[in-house]
Design a protein around this motif. Structure first.
Motif, PDB file in Angstrom:
ATOM      1  N   CYS A  23       0.823  -1.221   0.000  1.00  0.00           N
ATOM      2  CA  CYS A  23       0.000   0.000   0.000  1.00  0.00           C
ATOM      3  C   CYS A  23       0.854   1.267   0.000  1.00  0.00           C
ATOM      4  O   CYS A  23       1.840   1.356   0.709  1.00  0.00           O
ATOM      5  CB  CYS A  23      -0.907  -0.017   1.230  1.00  0.00           C
ATOM      6  SG  CYS A  23      -1.927   1.455   1.351  1.00  0.00           S
ATOM      7  N   TYR A  24       0.426   2.250  -0.828  1.00  0.00           N
ATOM      8  CA  TYR A  24       1.141   3.527  -0.897  1.00  0.00           C
ATOM      9  C   TYR A  24       0.969   4.358   0.368  1.00  0.00           C
ATOM     10  O   TYR A  24       1.709   5.301   0.602  1.00  0.00           O
ATOM     11  CB  TYR A  24       0.621   4.341  -2.094  1.00  0.00           C
ATOM     12  CG  TYR A  24       1.039   3.817  -3.447  1.00  0.00           C
ATOM     13  CD1 TYR A  24       2.256   3.177  -3.636  1.00  0.00           C
ATOM     14  CD2 TYR A  24       0.214   4.006  -4.559  1.00  0.00           C
ATOM     15  CE1 TYR A  24       2.634   2.718  -4.888  1.00  0.00           C
ATOM     16  CE2 TYR A  24       0.591   3.554  -5.820  1.00  0.00           C
ATOM     17  CZ  TYR A  24       1.796   2.912  -5.978  1.00  0.00           C
ATOM     18  OH  TYR A  24       2.173   2.465  -7.219  1.00  0.00           O
ATOM     19  N   CYS A  69      -4.630   0.431   2.832  1.00  0.00           N
ATOM     20  CA  CYS A  69      -5.840   1.267   2.679  1.00  0.00           C
ATOM     21  C   CYS A  69      -6.918   0.573   1.860  1.00  0.00           C
ATOM     22  O   CYS A  69      -8.103   0.835   2.042  1.00  0.00           O
ATOM     23  CB  CYS A  69      -5.480   2.624   2.081  1.00  0.00           C
ATOM     24  SG  CYS A  69      -5.181   2.620   0.280  1.00  0.00           S
ATOM     25  N   GLY A  70      -6.515  -0.293   0.921  1.00  0.00           N
ATOM     26  CA  GLY A  70      -7.499  -0.983   0.087  1.00  0.00           C
ATOM     27  C   GLY A  70      -8.046  -0.129  -1.049  1.00  0.00           C
ATOM     28  O   GLY A  70      -8.912  -0.571  -1.799  1.00  0.00           O
ATOM     29  N   GLN A  71      -7.538   1.097  -1.224  1.00  0.00           N
ATOM     30  CA  GLN A  71      -8.110   2.027  -2.206  1.00  0.00           C
ATOM     31  C   GLN A  71      -7.108   2.481  -3.270  1.00  0.00           C
ATOM     32  O   GLN A  71      -7.513   2.886  -4.353  1.00  0.00           O
ATOM     33  CB  GLN A  71      -8.598   3.319  -1.489  1.00  0.00           C
ATOM     34  CG  GLN A  71      -9.527   3.084  -0.317  1.00  0.00           C
ATOM     35  CD  GLN A  71     -10.864   2.545  -0.767  1.00  0.00           C
ATOM     36  OE1 GLN A  71     -11.343   2.858  -1.853  1.00  0.00           O
ATOM     37  NE2 GLN A  71     -11.463   1.701   0.053  1.00  0.00           N
ATOM     38  N   CYS A  72      -5.841   2.492  -2.962  1.00  0.00           N
ATOM     39  CA  CYS A  72      -4.855   3.064  -3.883  1.00  0.00           C
ATOM     40  C   CYS A  72      -4.564   2.076  -5.032  1.00  0.00           C
ATOM     41  O   CYS A  72      -4.963   0.920  -4.983  1.00  0.00           O
ATOM     42  CB  CYS A  72      -3.580   3.434  -3.130  1.00  0.00           C
ATOM     43  SG  CYS A  72      -2.607   2.034  -2.550  1.00  0.00           S
ATOM     44  N   CYS A 111      -2.825  -1.127  -3.896  1.00  0.00           N
ATOM     45  CA  CYS A 111      -3.749  -2.035  -3.199  1.00  0.00           C
ATOM     46  C   CYS A 111      -4.664  -2.738  -4.195  1.00  0.00           C
ATOM     47  O   CYS A 111      -4.904  -3.949  -4.091  1.00  0.00           O
ATOM     48  CB  CYS A 111      -4.604  -1.268  -2.188  1.00  0.00           C
ATOM     49  SG  CYS A 111      -3.782  -0.997  -0.604  1.00  0.00           S
TER      50      CYS A 111
HETATM   51 ZN    ZN Z   1      -3.382   1.300  -0.424  1.00  0.00          ZN
END
Ligand code: ZN
Length: 227
Positions: free
Chosen positions: A190-191, A200-203, A206
């Motif tokens: 993750c960034y 984060c599950g969003q970048c 991820c």
């Molecule tokens: Zn992420």
């Protein structure tokens, strides 16, 4: 005696797989990790744990304050990490200016010192964010430069820059790594991971990783910050 190799190890999925591949090819591996002013230390902590678990010969953590010029969401905290955009075509703001050139240049210096003629880097030109320094032509050019630029290259001990993941999808990379016994829960991609290494599950990173587990039909062992 095993031949020595230098492996760039960020603490993420790709570099960890690359380390396992280098070991499986019979190299005695030294690891190099850059503390380059990332947003978080989770990746660095992961790299240290992975280097230990995988029994590298030495692990160099090289400090490099790329946040001095910033220009990337990964090294400048005033630039937000964007959520993944499926249709994006432009080079995203998570691109770190000239990062792989800088990293490989330092790796080259360390490799010449060790000495090791083989340098491994876990870049992929398949499932990636469109960074110019992840393309095959970049690595070919750098390999050429490495042998023009060094005493070792000139004296007949040429370098080889290995990019074993270059043509692998994330799913293929994961399958390769699982076959080599990697515990991917140790890795952080993750960034903007939390200090504890929660993703984060969003970048972009991820999303590419999540899709890799799905495509490979593997359970996603990533630790996320929210369900
Ligand atoms: Zn992420």
């Amino acid at each position: 005696m095993l031949s020595p190799a230098l492996v760039l190890l960020s603490g993420g999925l790709d570099s960890t797989t690359t380390l396992a591949i280098a070991k499986s090819q019979g190299f005695s591996c030294h690891a190099l990790t850059f503390d380059y002013g990332q947003r978080h230390n989770a990746e660095l902590n992961a790299a240290k744990k992975i280097a230990q678990t995988m029994g590298v010969k030495s692990h160099t953590v090289f400090k490099l304050a790329l946040d001095q010029f910033g220009g990337s969401a990964l090294t400048d905290k005033s630039i937000a990490v964007p959520d993944f955009q499926a249709a994006a075509t432009a080079i995203p703001i998570t691109y770190v200016p000239a990062r792989n050139t800088i990293f490989l240049s330092i790796a080259l210096g360390l490799a010449e010192t060790l000495p090791a003629q083989d340098i491994f880097i876990g870049a992929s030109s398949v499932d990636y964010s469109g960074y110019p320094d992840c393309r095959p032509e970049f690595f070919t050019a750098f390999n050429h430069l490495a042998n023009l630029a060094t005493q070792s290259g000139i004296e007949g001990r040429p370098f080889t820059v290995h990019t074993p993941l270059l043509y692998l999808s994330k799913a293929q990379t994961l399958q390769t790594g699982i076959a080599l016994g990697i515990d991917y829960s140790l890795t952080v991609s993750c960034y903007q991971a939390s200090e504890e290494g929660l993703a984060c599950g969003q970048c972009d990173s991820c999303m590419l990783r999540k899709k890799g587990f799905e495509d490979a039909g593997l359970a996603d062992v990533t630790r996320y910050s929210k369900a």
